[in-house]
Design a protein around this motif. Structure first.
Motif, PDB file in Angstrom:
ATOM      1  N   ASP A 210       0.871  -1.174   0.000  1.00 51.62           N
ATOM      2  CA  ASP A 210       0.000   0.000   0.000  1.00 51.62           C
ATOM      3  C   ASP A 210       0.909   1.225   0.000  1.00 51.62           C
ATOM      4  O   ASP A 210       0.950   1.991   0.968  1.00 51.62           O
ATOM      5  CB  ASP A 210      -0.896  -0.038   1.245  1.00 51.62           C
ATOM      6  N   GLU A 212       1.053   4.160  -1.325  1.00 52.28           N
ATOM      7  CA  GLU A 212       0.525   5.515  -1.150  1.00 52.28           C
ATOM      8  C   GLU A 212      -0.430   5.611   0.044  1.00 52.28           C
ATOM      9  O   GLU A 212      -1.089   6.635   0.242  1.00 52.28           O
ATOM     10  CB  GLU A 212      -0.182   5.967  -2.424  1.00 52.28           C
ATOM     11  N   LYS A 214      -3.278   4.333   0.587  1.00 51.80           N
ATOM     12  CA  LYS A 214      -4.692   4.531   0.270  1.00 51.80           C
ATOM     13  C   LYS A 214      -5.584   3.649   1.133  1.00 51.80           C
ATOM     14  O   LYS A 214      -6.651   4.077   1.586  1.00 51.80           O
ATOM     15  CB  LYS A 214      -4.942   4.235  -1.215  1.00 51.80           C
ATOM     16  N   GLN A 218      -7.880   4.741   5.140  1.00 56.27           N
ATOM     17  CA  GLN A 218      -9.314   4.491   5.333  1.00 56.27           C
ATOM     18  C   GLN A 218      -9.583   3.663   6.593  1.00 56.27           C
ATOM     19  O   GLN A 218     -10.728   3.532   7.012  1.00 56.27           O
ATOM     20  CB  GLN A 218      -9.886   3.751   4.124  1.00 56.27           C
TER      21      GLN A 218
END
Length: 262
Positions: A210, A212, A214, A218
């Protein structure tokens, strides 16, 4: 007689590794005042209010510098812990603050750790694995999923990994259970290099990246390792941060509960 006992011991060890190929979990090497120390001393200094900082992991340059001094006692850089102590003057100032209640107020400010919490619907994501394949969370509906966020530099994350095969993967290998280890914010080549080492040690997981953040952005914030246990309907049922004693056992209990509710 001694030879027989020794031979029997070797057979037991060989049998153990035949069943469980995970090598011995690394140990932390604690450095205080440029000397190898012990957890007992850390606890002593901590109780007396002398511990200024505790940094897990050092640069490769610092690791090599320590290896020149201590030789084979120094292992991988992620497992070296550098303890910095307060001077007598600094400790005296801290004691005054503590007596005035300032230190206690600062300690009470706990950082927020979770964006998604228990009973929240897990946000769908597509995870690229190190082997090039992709896994979409929503495609795992009907299975219990444990999502783990980690990083190559995070010693507690790596320590936790060495217990995953025996405490999590082994007990549920024949069940509808999936473990996803998501590297947080790191380049694929860096993660791939570390994964090669981990797999040699017997840690064969679904490693994903992961870069970046993203997915991470969340789900959580601040500390890792961080675990999110998701039920067969995509709902988060258990969360944890850190590698505290008994944490994986607690997760295993929750996995068993969810699997029994199918």
């Amino acid at each position: 007689m001694k030879k027989i006992i020794c031979f029997a011991f070797i057979l037991i060890v060989q049998s153990f590794y035949a069943q469980d190929k995970v090598v011995k979990k690394p140990e932390y090497i604690i450095i205080i005042d440029n000397e190898i120390s012990s957890m007992e001393k850390v606890e002593k200094y901590g109780n007396e209010g002398y511990v200024k900082s505790m940094n897990k992991g050092v640069s490769e340059e610092k690791r090599n510098e320590l290896a020149k001094k201590f030789g084979d006692k120094i292992g991988d850089r992620e497992f070296i812990v550098i303890i910095e102590l307060y001077s007598e003057k600094e400790k005296s100032e801290n004691d005054k603050k503590r007596n005035n209640g300032v230190a206690e107020k600062e300690m009470l400010k706990e950082p927020q750790e979770y964006i998604l919490n228990i009973n929240d619907k897990a946000i769908d994501f597509t995870l690229k694995l190190i082997d090039g394949k992709e896994i979409k969370l929503s495609d795992l509906k009907g299975k219990v999923v444990l999502v783990n966020f980690w990083a190559t530099w995070c010693a507690p994350c790596l320590m936790e990994f060495y217990d995953i095969p025996t405490k999590i993967l082994g007990p549920f290998k024949d069940d509808n259970f999936v473990f996803l280890a998501i590297s947080k914010g790191e380049a694929e080549n860096l993660v791939s290099k570390k994964v090669m080492k981990l797999k040699k040690d017997g840690l064969n997981f679904n490693y994903g990246i992961d870069p970046e953040q993203k997915i991470w952005n969340q789900y959580g914030m601040n500390s890792i390792p961080k675990n999110f246990l998701i039920d067969q309907n995509g709902v988060i049922k258990f969360v944890s941060t850190g590698n505290a004693k008994g944490n994986l056992e607690n997760i295993a209990v929750e996995i068993r509960k969810l699997l029994s509710n199918k």
